[in-house]
Scaffold this motif. Sequence first.
Motif, short mmCIF file in Angstrom:
data_model
loop_
_atom_site.label_atom_id
_atom_site.label_comp_id
_atom_site.label_asym_id
_atom_site.label_seq_id
_atom_site.Cartn_x
_atom_site.Cartn_y
_atom_site.Cartn_z
N GLY A 172 -36.14 3.41 -0.83
CA GLY A 172 -36.20 3.23 0.64
C GLY A 172 -36.42 4.55 1.25
N GLU A 173 -36.90 5.69 0.34
CA GLU A 173 -36.55 6.98 0.75
C GLU A 173 -38.01 7.74 0.36
N LEU A 174 -38.17 8.93 1.06
CA LEU A 174 -39.33 9.61 0.36
C LEU A 174 -38.69 10.49 -0.62
N GLU A 175 -39.72 10.36 -1.95
CA GLU A 175 -39.17 11.04 -3.04
C GLU A 175 -40.43 11.87 -3.67
N ALA A 216 -36.40 17.02 -7.19
CA ALA A 216 -35.77 17.32 -6.13
C ALA A 216 -36.74 17.75 -4.72
N GLY A 217 -36.44 17.37 -3.78
CA GLY A 217 -37.16 17.81 -2.71
C GLY A 217 -37.80 16.89 -1.96
N ALA A 218 -37.70 16.65 -0.78
CA ALA A 218 -38.43 15.62 0.22
C ALA A 218 -38.10 16.15 1.98
N PRO A 219 -38.87 15.91 2.80
CA PRO A 219 -38.51 16.18 4.09
C PRO A 219 -37.47 15.45 4.23
N ALA A 220 -36.59 16.41 5.08
CA ALA A 220 -35.07 15.56 5.65
C ALA A 220 -35.10 15.13 7.11
N TYR A 249 -45.59 12.31 15.03
CA TYR A 249 -46.10 13.20 13.96
C TYR A 249 -45.04 14.54 13.72
N ARG A 250 -44.62 14.83 12.61
CA ARG A 250 -43.68 16.09 12.38
C ARG A 250 -44.20 16.79 11.06
N ARG A 251 -44.14 18.25 11.50
CA ARG A 251 -44.62 19.04 10.36
C ARG A 251 -43.46 19.50 9.58
N PHE A 252 -43.92 19.60 8.01
CA PHE A 252 -42.79 20.02 7.23
C PHE A 252 -43.59 21.29 6.33
N ALA A 253 -42.78 22.26 5.97
CA ALA A 253 -43.38 23.14 5.07
C ALA A 253 -43.59 22.65 3.86
N ALA A 254 -44.67 22.96 3.05
CA ALA A 254 -45.07 22.24 1.78
C ALA A 254 -44.35 22.83 1.06
N ASN A 309 -41.11 23.97 0.77
CA ASN A 309 -39.64 23.56 0.58
C ASN A 309 -39.36 22.43 1.59
N TYR A 310 -40.29 21.67 2.05
CA TYR A 310 -39.94 20.70 3.08
C TYR A 310 -39.30 20.94 4.30
N THR A 311 -38.98 22.30 4.64
CA THR A 311 -38.29 22.32 5.77
C THR A 311 -39.04 22.04 7.11
N PHE A 312 -38.34 21.35 8.08
CA PHE A 312 -38.99 20.97 9.23
C PHE A 312 -39.55 22.29 10.17
N ILE A 313 -40.76 22.30 10.54
CA ILE A 313 -41.38 23.33 11.46
C ILE A 313 -41.51 22.86 12.84
N GLU A 314 -42.32 21.85 13.16
CA GLU A 314 -42.15 21.52 14.41
C GLU A 314 -42.70 19.95 14.59
N ASN A 315 -42.62 19.66 15.92
CA ASN A 315 -43.37 18.23 16.10
C ASN A 315 -44.88 18.45 16.66
N LEU A 316 -45.69 17.50 16.30
CA LEU A 316 -47.02 17.98 17.00
C LEU A 316 -47.30 17.49 18.29
N PRO A 317 -48.04 17.98 18.89
CA PRO A 317 -48.36 17.96 20.36
C PRO A 317 -48.36 16.35 20.73
N ALA A 318 -47.87 16.37 22.28
CA ALA A 318 -47.81 14.66 22.47
C ALA A 318 -49.39 13.79 22.16
#
Length: 631
Positions: A261-264, A274-278, A307-312, A314-323
């Motif tokens: 039930g998670e991103l793998e 290991a590694g997936a957007p948190a 929509y949310r952007r993560f670095a490919a 290391n999958y760290t959060f970058i930003e939310n896409l504009p409205a």
Amino acid sequence: MKIIRPLTFAPTQVESNAPPENFPAWAAVGRDLLTQHDELALSVQGGELWAINSDELNDANGETYRFDIDTGSAIEVPGNQPAAPGRAIAVSPNGLWLAVGRAGSASQSPGVYVYEIASGTMVYSRVGVNIFLQGWSDDSSALIIRQAKYDTNFTGMVGVLTAGWVEVLGPNLEDLVVFGTTSVSISGVLGIVGTTIYYSYTIYYFNRTPNRDYFWATFNPATDTSSSKFYAETSLAYAGPSRSLYVPERTQFLAHMGLTGELESIDLALDFVAGAPAGIAGNSVLSLSLAQDGNSVIVEATGEPRYRRFAAANYTFIENLPAAFDALTGRLLYSDDYAIALARAGGGYRIVDTVTNELLEQVNPSVMTGDRYTYQSANYEALVDNNDRPDVGAKLEPPTWLRLGVINPLRMFDGKIGTYTEVDGDLVVSIAAPDLIDGVGLFGVRGAAVQIQLLDDDTVVYDTGVIPLQDSSGVDGWYSHFFLTRGIKSEYVLSSLPPYRGATLRVVVFGLEGVSRLGELVAGQVRRIGDTMFETGVGILDFSRKERDQFGVFDVVEREFSKRANYEVSVRTSQVAWIQQLLANLRATPTVFIGDDARRETVVYGFFRSFDIVLKRPTVSDCTIEVEGLT
């Protein structure tokens, strides 16, 4: 007795000299976002957007669209593709071929079809109910198709090499089945890397707990190699990947796995790593996209922002896409300065300018009461001042538009005998259908004569000649011969066209008093059911109003009527199952029923209300079919 099973034709397959009404075309200002379609399949390649209607309930609109993404202008789609809905559409990376996974319709069987874009010529097809388009290899050398067992004993992947369009079958998963003990199915697809497809399959155990084993598998049609690896023993119904994305920077797949039930993350050796957007629960993931630069992954979630952007890396959060992206849903497709996806609401697709982060909108024009417009294939009249889209406004409560019916050239295909296509002079209709047509029915005809031809290019290969429609059936002696006013036959049926696949059907209605009318043109395939018996009954259903007031005076309003028939048919007992299935498949399809070609009273265009078959003798059985015609 025979029936004509009608075919459905795309507007591009039909030509006639019938003019449309002189109404202006209603059009939104801005790009055509195809908002008239609730479901679409999209593909972006080489600065072009391709789309096909994937609404299986409306196969008449299964048309292919092509747009220049920078300008929004429509580009002609070459060739005559059938009007069948598409489950998926994919343009090859080299831009040479268009692959369409079709759901099937009256005009085309389900399966995968490939067209050469330059000419529109179909170069390959694989036909079957459970056959699905997966996609192209990176170098366009192979097309991958997924097939599930239905009418063949094959479940697995099929690779199609574009050099010669040669099929290479992957491992047949049905070979793993132990009869009475296990079954097998493909449970998910990770994606295509190079010419290799990565997927998951499941073996089901009838008498074991846990009752499922899940395996990873690969298949490369270019080298005809494959592999498989066990990864789970469970009773979970959906333990395969439901959404997945290949991330080149990590040489890994990112997948939502039903197992957890998670991103793998899964590497190309098909091991979990290991590694997936948190911060996003797997069950809230709607889609996964790779950003245009390839350096980030975009996850669509059920909450806001969408929509949310993560670095490919290391999958760290970058930003939310504009409205502006909140109006989109599904995997994002990129082209230069634009992001494209399906519309979250309102049908069609949406496009965001990634430079300005603005949503490109359509603006509806304002109209005044009484204005009449043509929108798509129908005419509408504005009931009030409004700026609604005509087809939407016609469904509002209260409605803002009145639908007047389809345009004049298409009324002969609208399923209503009482509405007609009309021209001054002779009406000429040509149908270029790829399927076999061996039966034609003309209903609601007003003309002096008709003529039906089959043409191969410009060569006439079959011609009925000019057939007068004067009705002399009432003449039964010299008196009626001299004094009876002869009528005009309002219908004509031909069920013996020679089988000539790919020919163009041409129908001519010669004018009567300078005008030709045709209520309904039905062209399709003839199926013989049996022999019509003399116990067959015919009649009409009258919808006129006849009301008597308190003084006994009648108020009569003449309205339409429909023909009806109760056919008594002798059928072969060996064909009963086939006849039952044939009629069942036509239970909601207007069909031409022909009791006897020489007896017009036994020809009805409509629906059967019921049918009963009595297995009377080993060789011959009795069938009763009750049919009600259209008005």
